[in-house]
Design a protein around this motif. Structure first.
Motif, short mmCIF file in Angstrom:
data_model
loop_
_atom_site.label_atom_id
_atom_site.label_comp_id
_atom_site.label_asym_id
_atom_site.label_seq_id
_atom_site.Cartn_x
_atom_site.Cartn_y
_atom_site.Cartn_z
N CYS A 101 -31.81 61.91 17.08
CA CYS A 101 -30.96 61.79 15.88
C CYS A 101 -30.98 60.38 15.30
CB CYS A 101 -29.52 62.17 16.22
SG CYS A 101 -29.27 63.92 16.53
N GLY A 102 -31.74 59.48 15.93
CA GLY A 102 -31.84 58.13 15.41
C GLY A 102 -30.87 57.14 16.00
N VAL A 103 -30.12 57.55 17.02
CA VAL A 103 -29.16 56.64 17.67
C VAL A 103 -29.90 55.79 18.69
CG1 VAL A 103 -27.11 56.49 19.13
CG2 VAL A 103 -27.25 58.24 17.34
N THR A 104 -29.81 54.48 18.55
CA THR A 104 -30.48 53.58 19.50
C THR A 104 -29.49 52.71 20.25
OG1 THR A 104 -30.78 51.92 17.76
CG2 THR A 104 -32.59 53.47 18.13
N ALA A 105 -28.18 52.89 19.99
CA ALA A 105 -27.16 52.08 20.66
C ALA A 105 -26.07 53.00 21.18
CB ALA A 105 -26.58 51.04 19.71
N VAL A 106 -25.85 52.97 22.50
CA VAL A 106 -24.89 53.88 23.13
C VAL A 106 -23.98 53.07 24.06
CG1 VAL A 106 -24.62 55.86 24.68
CG2 VAL A 106 -26.52 55.80 23.05
N LEU A 107 -22.70 53.42 24.04
CA LEU A 107 -21.72 52.79 24.93
C LEU A 107 -20.86 53.90 25.52
CD1 LEU A 107 -20.33 50.16 25.99
CD2 LEU A 107 -18.84 50.30 23.97
N ARG A 108 -20.61 53.82 26.83
CA ARG A 108 -19.73 54.79 27.45
C ARG A 108 -18.29 54.55 27.00
NH1 ARG A 108 -23.25 54.52 31.85
NH2 ARG A 108 -23.98 56.57 32.55
N ARG A 109 -17.60 55.63 26.79
CA ARG A 109 -16.20 55.54 26.35
C ARG A 109 -15.36 54.77 27.35
NH1 ARG A 109 -12.29 60.71 24.81
NH2 ARG A 109 -10.35 59.52 24.66
N SER A 110 -15.62 54.96 28.65
CA SER A 110 -14.84 54.29 29.69
C SER A 110 -15.04 52.77 29.68
CB SER A 110 -15.20 54.85 31.07
OG SER A 110 -16.59 54.64 31.34
N GLU A 111 -16.11 52.31 29.05
CA GLU A 111 -16.42 50.87 29.01
C GLU A 111 -16.15 50.27 27.64
OE1 GLU A 111 -20.50 50.89 30.09
OE2 GLU A 111 -20.13 51.34 32.22
N ALA A 112 -15.58 51.05 26.74
CA ALA A 112 -15.45 50.62 25.34
C ALA A 112 -14.19 49.78 25.11
CB ALA A 112 -15.45 51.84 24.42
N ASP A 113 -14.16 48.59 25.71
CA ASP A 113 -13.08 47.67 25.38
C ASP A 113 -13.45 46.92 24.10
OD1 ASP A 113 -14.93 45.70 26.10
OD2 ASP A 113 -14.04 45.37 28.07
N GLN A 114 -12.58 46.04 23.65
CA GLN A 114 -12.78 45.39 22.36
C GLN A 114 -14.07 44.55 22.33
OE1 GLN A 114 -10.49 41.87 20.13
NE2 GLN A 114 -9.20 43.69 20.38
N ASP A 115 -14.33 43.78 23.38
CA ASP A 115 -15.51 42.92 23.39
C ASP A 115 -16.80 43.73 23.39
OD1 ASP A 115 -14.02 40.60 23.33
OD2 ASP A 115 -13.96 40.39 25.51
N ARG A 116 -16.84 44.80 24.20
CA ARG A 116 -18.06 45.62 24.26
C ARG A 116 -18.29 46.37 22.95
NH1 ARG A 116 -16.26 46.50 29.76
NH2 ARG A 116 -17.75 45.61 31.25
N LEU A 117 -17.20 46.82 22.35
CA LEU A 117 -17.34 47.48 21.05
C LEU A 117 -17.90 46.52 20.01
CD1 LEU A 117 -14.09 49.65 20.72
CD2 LEU A 117 -16.45 50.49 20.67
N LEU A 118 -17.41 45.29 20.03
CA LEU A 118 -17.90 44.29 19.08
C LEU A 118 -19.38 44.01 19.31
CD1 LEU A 118 -17.46 42.17 16.86
CD2 LEU A 118 -16.85 40.55 18.67
#
Length: 221
Positions: A101-118
């Motif tokens: 689908c063209g997604v090249t960046a993935v983050l687990r929800r459990s690791e999605a704090d503010q710094d990682r999201l940024l």
């Protein structure tokens, strides 16, 4: 699927060019959580999808048909790059589907704090790929399995099963039920069921007993 949220008039703080981001999430609580985390960062400007965001961030528990349809739609929008925050991938096939689908960046929800999201958003904006190492290994294993099946659908090798699949089949062979396997492996019962179902389906077997026998005969466990 919830529509993107955006900053109000007070979103103009911060120096330099900010990255415009639209957030999509089917779960209103998840949507509010991601928006709240990003809204606090001066590097980010949250906008509506109609405003041509530089980054589209999709947050889901798992990748279902609705999510895939959204990702495909975003893929064809040349003005935005897409990233995914996800709870779990039920199989390597689901992960491959996301990449297609063209997604090249993935983050687990459990690791999605503010710094990682940024960091995820900034990487997406810069055209960089972000994929956790274990997910990359899962993707490579899945693709390799597909390639082997294409070359010889009847070929059997040790890599026919992932280490997690082999571990779960060993526990089945020891007489453990779903709940006991979940406790032993620290996975949810749903994950255990899905992993075993994936094995049975992929190898065209009848049930768990057949899967254990197949694995033992072919030296897979």
């Amino acid at each position: 699927m919830a529509q993107p949220d955006y900053n109000g008039p007070d979103s103009s703080s911060g120096a330099g060019e900010r990255v415009t981001v639209a957030v999509y999430a089917p779960d209103p609580i998840l949507h509010v959580g991601v928006v709240h985390q990003l809204r606090q960062r001066p590097e980010i400007e949250l906008v509506d999808a109609a405003d041509g965001p530089r980054v589209s961030l999709v947050a889901v528990d798992s990748v279902d048909d609705e999510t895939a349809a959204l990702l495909y739609r975003l893929r064809h929008d040349s003005s935005t790059r897409t990233g995914l925050v996800v709870g779990t991938f039920e199989s390597g096939d689901a992960l491959q589907r996301v990449i297609e689908c063209g997604v090249t960046a993935v983050l687990r929800r459990s690791e999605a704090d503010q710094d990682r999201l940024l960091r995820l958003v900034l990487a997406i904006a810069n055209g960089e790929g972000v994929l956790p190492g274990d997910l990359l290994a899962k993707l490579l294993d899945h693709v390799g399995s597909l390639q082997r099946s294409t070359l010889d659908p009847h070929a059997v090798s040790l890599s026919t099963l992932t280490s997690r699949e082999a571990d779960m089949l060993r526990l089945v062979s020891e007489g453990l039920d779903t709940a006991e396997i979940a406790r032993k492996t620290s996975y949810s019962e749903r994950t255990v069921k899905n992993v075993l179902h994936e094995i049975i389906t992929r190898l065209h077997l009848r049930n768990r007993t057949h899967a254990v026998g197949y694995a033992l005969r072919n030296g897979l466990i």
